[in-house]
Design a protein around this motif. Structure first.
Motif, PDB file in Angstrom:
ATOM      1  N   GLY A   1       5.686  -6.133  -0.802  1.00 33.05           N
ATOM      2  CA  GLY A   1       5.640  -6.020  -2.267  1.00 33.05           C
ATOM      3  C   GLY A   1       6.889  -5.403  -2.856  1.00 33.05           C
ATOM      4  N   ASP A   2       7.704  -4.780  -2.014  1.00 37.65           N
ATOM      5  CA  ASP A   2       8.913  -4.128  -2.517  1.00 37.65           C
ATOM      6  C   ASP A   2      10.187  -4.843  -2.068  1.00 37.65           C
ATOM      7  OD1 ASP A   2       8.765  -3.453   0.132  1.00 37.65           O
ATOM      8  OD2 ASP A   2       8.870  -1.292  -0.151  1.00 37.65           O
TER       9      ASP A   2
ATOM     10  N   TYR B   1      16.707   0.899   9.423  1.00 37.42           N
ATOM     11  CA  TYR B   1      15.932  -0.316   9.686  1.00 37.42           C
ATOM     12  C   TYR B   1      15.535  -0.441  11.161  1.00 37.42           C
ATOM     13  CZ  TYR B   1      17.313  -2.193   5.141  1.00 37.42           C
ATOM     14  OH  TYR B   1      17.499  -2.412   3.799  1.00 37.42           O
TER      15      TYR B   1
ATOM     16  N   GLN C   1      -2.663   4.881   5.037  1.00 36.35           N
ATOM     17  CA  GLN C   1      -1.493   4.101   5.446  1.00 36.35           C
ATOM     18  C   GLN C   1      -1.088   4.455   6.878  1.00 36.35           C
ATOM     19  OE1 GLN C   1      -1.373   4.922   1.651  1.00 36.35           O
ATOM     20  NE2 GLN C   1      -2.520   3.058   2.065  1.00 36.35           N
ATOM     21  N   LEU C   2      -1.623   3.662   7.805  1.00 33.60           N
ATOM     22  CA  LEU C   2      -1.397   3.964   9.221  1.00 33.60           C
ATOM     23  C   LEU C   2      -0.320   3.072   9.821  1.00 33.60           C
ATOM     24  CD1 LEU C   2      -5.120   4.456  10.336  1.00 33.60           C
ATOM     25  CD2 LEU C   2      -3.459   6.197   9.646  1.00 33.60           C
ATOM     26  N   GLY C   3       0.414   2.371   8.974  1.00 36.24           N
ATOM     27  CA  GLY C   3       1.517   1.548   9.475  1.00 36.24           C
ATOM     28  C   GLY C   3       1.382   0.088   9.073  1.00 36.24           C
ATOM     29  N   THR C   4       2.484  -0.645   9.222  1.00 34.20           N
ATOM     30  CA  THR C   4       2.521  -2.042   8.774  1.00 34.20           C
ATOM     31  C   THR C   4       1.567  -2.927   9.582  1.00 34.20           C
ATOM     32  OG1 THR C   4       4.483  -2.303  10.186  1.00 34.20           O
ATOM     33  CG2 THR C   4       4.871  -1.971   7.837  1.00 34.20           C
TER      34      THR C   4
ATOM     35  N   TYR D   1       2.793  -0.305  14.416  1.00 29.75           N
ATOM     36  CA  TYR D   1       3.958  -1.070  13.967  1.00 29.75           C
ATOM     37  C   TYR D   1       3.678  -2.578  14.053  1.00 29.75           C
ATOM     38  CZ  TYR D   1       7.139   3.024  14.689  1.00 29.75           C
ATOM     39  OH  TYR D   1       7.785   4.217  14.652  1.00 29.75           O
ATOM     40  N   LEU D   2       3.802  -3.275  12.944  1.00 24.15           N
ATOM     41  CA  LEU D   2       3.675  -4.740  12.967  1.00 24.15           C
ATOM     42  C   LEU D   2       4.676  -5.396  13.943  1.00 24.15           C
ATOM     43  CD1 LEU D   2       2.596  -7.464  11.831  1.00 24.15           C
ATOM     44  CD2 LEU D   2       4.239  -7.212   9.959  1.00 24.15           C
ATOM     45  N   PRO D   3       5.943  -4.967  13.940  1.00 24.73           N
ATOM     46  CA  PRO D   3       6.906  -5.650  14.822  1.00 24.73           C
ATOM     47  C   PRO D   3       6.582  -5.518  16.311  1.00 24.73           C
ATOM     48  CG  PRO D   3       8.054  -4.310  13.173  1.00 24.73           C
ATOM     49  CD  PRO D   3       6.609  -3.948  13.098  1.00 24.73           C
TER      50      PRO D   3
ATOM     51  N   ASN E   1      15.475  -6.059  11.363  1.00 26.36           N
ATOM     52  CA  ASN E   1      14.225  -6.710  11.006  1.00 26.36           C
ATOM     53  C   ASN E   1      14.002  -6.513   9.511  1.00 26.36           C
ATOM     54  OD1 ASN E   1      11.532  -7.662  11.025  1.00 26.36           O
ATOM     55  ND2 ASN E   1      10.742  -5.602  11.440  1.00 26.36           N
ATOM     56  N   THR E   2      13.760  -7.587   8.770  1.00 30.29           N
ATOM     57  CA  THR E   2      13.482  -7.440   7.336  1.00 30.29           C
ATOM     58  C   THR E   2      12.022  -7.066   7.123  1.00 30.29           C
ATOM     59  OG1 THR E   2      12.795  -9.724   7.027  1.00 30.29           O
ATOM     60  CG2 THR E   2      15.161  -9.242   6.771  1.00 30.29           C
ATOM     61  N   GLY E   3      11.204  -7.264   8.164  1.00 31.91           N
ATOM     62  CA  GLY E   3       9.778  -6.970   8.055  1.00 31.91           C
ATOM     63  C   GLY E   3       8.960  -8.214   7.744  1.00 31.91           C
TER      64      GLY E   3
ATOM     65  N   ALA F   1       0.809  -1.220   0.000  1.00 27.89           N
ATOM     66  CA  ALA F   1       0.000   0.000   0.000  1.00 27.89           C
ATOM     67  C   ALA F   1       0.842   1.269   0.000  1.00 27.89           C
ATOM     68  CB  ALA F   1      -0.946   0.003   1.202  1.00 27.89           C
ATOM     69  N   GLY F   2       2.127   1.110   0.256  1.00 23.55           N
ATOM     70  CA  GLY F   2       2.991   2.296   0.362  1.00 23.55           C
ATOM     71  C   GLY F   2       3.050   3.078  -0.941  1.00 23.55           C
TER      72      GLY F   2
ATOM     73  N   GLU G   1      12.286   0.440  16.128  1.00 24.11           N
ATOM     74  CA  GLU G   1      12.473   1.179  14.876  1.00 24.11           C
ATOM     75  C   GLU G   1      13.649   2.141  15.019  1.00 24.11           C
ATOM     76  OE1 GLU G   1      10.832   0.586  11.939  1.00 24.11           O
ATOM     77  OE2 GLU G   1      10.289  -1.114  13.195  1.00 24.11           O
TER      78      GLU G   1
HETATM   79  C1  UD1 Z   1       9.642  -1.611   8.193  1.00 26.53           C
HETATM   80  C2  UD1 Z   1       9.766  -2.174   9.604  1.00 26.53           C
HETATM   81  C3  UD1 Z   1      11.225  -2.206  10.033  1.00 26.53           C
HETATM   82  C4  UD1 Z   1      12.042  -2.967   9.029  1.00 26.53           C
HETATM   83  C5  UD1 Z   1      11.834  -2.414   7.592  1.00 26.53           C
HETATM   84  C6  UD1 Z   1      12.489  -3.297   6.595  1.00 26.53           C
HETATM   85  C7  UD1 Z   1       7.735  -1.516  10.748  1.00 26.53           C
HETATM   86  C8  UD1 Z   1       7.115  -0.556  11.696  1.00 26.53           C
HETATM   87  N1  UD1 Z   1       9.021  -1.350  10.509  1.00 26.53           N
HETATM   88  O1  UD1 Z   1      10.061  -0.256   8.255  1.00 26.53           O
HETATM   89  O2  UD1 Z   1      11.350  -2.795  11.299  1.00 26.53           O
HETATM   90  O3  UD1 Z   1      13.422  -2.878   9.355  1.00 26.53           O
HETATM   91  O4  UD1 Z   1      10.436  -2.375   7.298  1.00 26.53           O
HETATM   92  O5  UD1 Z   1      12.386  -2.724   5.337  1.00 26.53           O
HETATM   93  O6  UD1 Z   1       7.089  -2.387  10.272  1.00 26.53           O
HETATM   94  N2  UD1 Z   1       3.070  -0.573   4.061  1.00 26.53           N
HETATM   95  C9  UD1 Z   1       1.711  -0.674   3.850  1.00 26.53           C
HETATM   96  N3  UD1 Z   1       0.864   0.061   4.609  1.00 26.53           N
HETATM   97  C10 UD1 Z   1       1.299   0.902   5.572  1.00 26.53           C
HETATM   98  C11 UD1 Z   1       2.685   0.991   5.802  1.00 26.53           C
HETATM   99  C12 UD1 Z   1       3.547   0.240   5.032  1.00 26.53           C
HETATM  100  O7  UD1 Z   1       1.267  -1.415   2.969  1.00 26.53           O
HETATM  101  O8  UD1 Z   1       0.444   1.533   6.229  1.00 26.53           O
HETATM  102  C13 UD1 Z   1       3.979  -1.386   3.253  1.00 26.53           C
HETATM  103  C14 UD1 Z   1       4.914  -0.558   2.383  1.00 26.53           C
HETATM  104  O9  UD1 Z   1       4.380  -0.366   1.101  1.00 26.53           O
HETATM  105  C15 UD1 Z   1       6.158  -1.419   2.332  1.00 26.53           C
HETATM  106  C16 UD1 Z   1       6.134  -2.163   3.647  1.00 26.53           C
HETATM  107  O10 UD1 Z   1       4.824  -2.104   4.111  1.00 26.53           O
HETATM  108  O11 UD1 Z   1       6.103  -2.367   1.309  1.00 26.53           O
HETATM  109  C17 UD1 Z   1       7.099  -1.565   4.650  1.00 26.53           C
HETATM  110  O12 UD1 Z   1       6.726  -0.253   4.917  1.00 26.53           O
HETATM  111  P1  UD1 Z   1       7.792   0.873   5.147  1.00 26.53           P
HETATM  112  O13 UD1 Z   1       7.102   2.139   5.443  1.00 26.53           O
HETATM  113  O14 UD1 Z   1       8.785   0.862   4.045  1.00 26.53           O
HETATM  114  O15 UD1 Z   1       8.457   0.360   6.492  1.00 26.53           O
HETATM  115  P2  UD1 Z   1       9.799   0.850   7.115  1.00 26.53           P
HETATM  116  O16 UD1 Z   1       9.552   2.125   7.805  1.00 26.53           O
HETATM  117  O17 UD1 Z   1      10.861   0.804   6.109  1.00 26.53           O
END
Ligand code: UD1
Ligand code: CA
Length: 455
Positions: free
Chosen positions: A101-102, A136, A76-79, A195-197, A167-169, A10-11, A152
């Protein structure tokens, strides 16, 4: 446990500075998201959910018949919030595997390992050790080495930022518990996001074992946020695919300058020259040589066939010992038998050429059936299109088509017929005979070329 895959897409991808949504940016000619979906499929999941938002309809439209559950994350309110959007459609007894997706290069084997470590009361996250972990989330382990939480970068203190394990996520967790943890997430952090983590802290509190699987290579978990990283991932993928082929015995003159984008099967002692691009399903027979700058898509090249420099071949098959190019174009429906020669500036479409036939220079062969040992002279054109319909040209074995011949289809040239150079053939040319269509040459004696009168 059945598997449900959730892909976060969704990013917005602001740093791409592009009108194309981030997950549609091409890697090896296909959207980033397509690579992730392909890998997810290898795990035979019960369902694949894609969380989309930015570029919404365009992202969905790019995968019209992929059997995917699309879930809109309007804001987009977070993972953590993103994963929660898919949870209503996922039964409690599933394992949820979260992918990005990325992050397109992650291998199926890694994901199988990750999911195998998640169960009713265990959660597994994929970590990586990076030389430069800035940006990261860091994996915080307790004194016994157990994963305690992820912090984070923006929320981390000096000491935590020195940790190289990130964390790779990507993670795998039991759906029932994950649902609970996600619903209870707060957003009291530097970014004001769910935050998912943070589920990890909840898991630890619930007595759920948390394991971090360290990715075998940092390349595998590379994320793509801008065009620089896109190029890095492209290079990593190029290198990996070239390596596979070289291990299987293919000679690649410069692995940094060959792009293998599809499914390629090579016989023994195949040679790929520089700047070759192979796309789709490509099969190369023993000792086939693909010359510099040639692009092959969905085609089959026979043993000992040489494709010389700068050919474009798509949807074609060739027999053995053919010579193609330089500068030839074989379009879909081209079928060359053994020992066919197709030379420079020759275009062939929906046409069969029989064994030993030659079209060596400046020719268009479309919608034609050409027998064995036919010689097609330079500048021959099958005039296959009348503005409304396509028509066929049929040429029998052993025919000789003189240079500059127009074959106005539908038309037939018999076996061993000879067509005089410069003819426009509109009627059947009988077998074994010379047919020519040409006005008589004349010379006007005493004719003077006009010249300017002196002023
Ligand atoms: C996230 C992790 C971080 C990790 C990193 C690895 C969290 C809070 N942090 O950080 O620990 O080291 O990834 O790359 O999870 N996305 C959505 N909807 C949202 C937010 C994000 O779909 O509301 C998707 C983005 O498109 C992307 C992924 O989730 O594909 C990660 O989101 P991003 O904002 O890049 O996370 P980071 O801040 O990089
Ligand atoms: Ca990211």
């Amino acid at each position: 446990m059945p598997l449900s895959v959730v892909i976060l897409a969704a990013g917005q991808g602001k740093r791409m500075a592009s009108d194309l949504p981030k997950v549609l940016q091409p890697l090896a000619g296909r959207p980033l998201l397509a690579h992730v979906i392909d890998t997810a499929r290898l795990l035979n999941p019960a369902a694949i959910h894609v969380i989309y938002g930015h570029g919404g309809e365009r992202v969905r439209e790019a995968f019209p018949d992929a059997g995917i559950h699309w879930t809109l994350q309007a804001e987009q309110l977070g993972t953590g919030h993103a994963v929660l959007q898919a949870m209503p459609a996922i039964p409690d007894d599933h394992t949820v595997l979260v992918l990005y997706g990325d992050v397109p290069l992650v291998r199926a084997a890694t994901l199988i390992d990750l999911t195998s470590r998640a169960g009713v009361s265990s959660l597994a996250l994929l970590s990586a050790v990076l030389p430069d972990p800035a940006g990261y989330g860091r994996v915080i382990r307790d004194t016994t080495g157990r994963v305690a939480r992820v912090v984070e970068h923006k929320d981390a203190n000096h000491k935590e930022r020195a940790i190289a394990e990130v964390n790779t996520g990507l993670l795998a967790a039991p759906a029932g518990k994950l649902r609970r943890w996600l619903s209870a997430l707060g957003r009291d952090n530097a970014q004001g996001e769910y935050y998912l983590p943070d589920c990890i802290v909840a898991a630890v509190r619930d007595g759920v074992a948390v394991e971090a699987v360290v990715a075998a290579s940092a390349t595998e978990v590379l994320g793509v946020n801008d065009k620089l990283q896109l190029a890095e991932v492209e290079a990593a993928r190029r290198h990996a695919r070239a390596t596979e082929l070289m291990r299987a015995g293919v000679t690649i003159v410069d692995p940094a300058r060959v792009d293998i984008r599809g499914e390629v099967h090579c016989g023994r002692d195949v040679v790929l020259e520089i700047n070759v691009i192979l796309e789709g399903k490509v099969r190369l027979g023993d000792r086939a040589r693909i010359g510099p700058g040639s692009v092959l898509r969905d085609c089959e090249i026979g043993a000992d066939t040489e494709v010389r420099a700068h050919c474009v071949i798509e949807g074609a098959t060739t027999g053995s010992r053919c010579v193609i190019g330089p500068f030839a174009r074989l379009r879909p429906g081209t079928k060359l038998a053994d020992e066919v020669h197709v030379g420079n500036f020759v275009e062939v479409k929906n046409t069969e050429l029989g064994p030993g036939s030659k079209a060596n220079h400046l020719t268009y062969l479309g919608d034609a059936t050409i027998g064995a040992k036919v010689n097609v002279g330079a500048g021959t054109v099958t005039c296959n299109y009348d503005g409304a319909d396509k028509h066929r040209t049929t040429i029998g074995d052993g025919a000789f088509i003189g240079s500059g011949t127009m074959l106005v289809a539908p038309v037939t040239v018999g076996a061993d017929a000879t067509i005089g150079a410069g003819s426009t053939i509109t009627k059947p040319a009988p077998a074994g005979a010379l047919t020519l269509e040409r006005s008589r040459q004349q010379t006007l004696a005493g004719w003077k070329r006009p010249s300017k009168k002196p002023a």
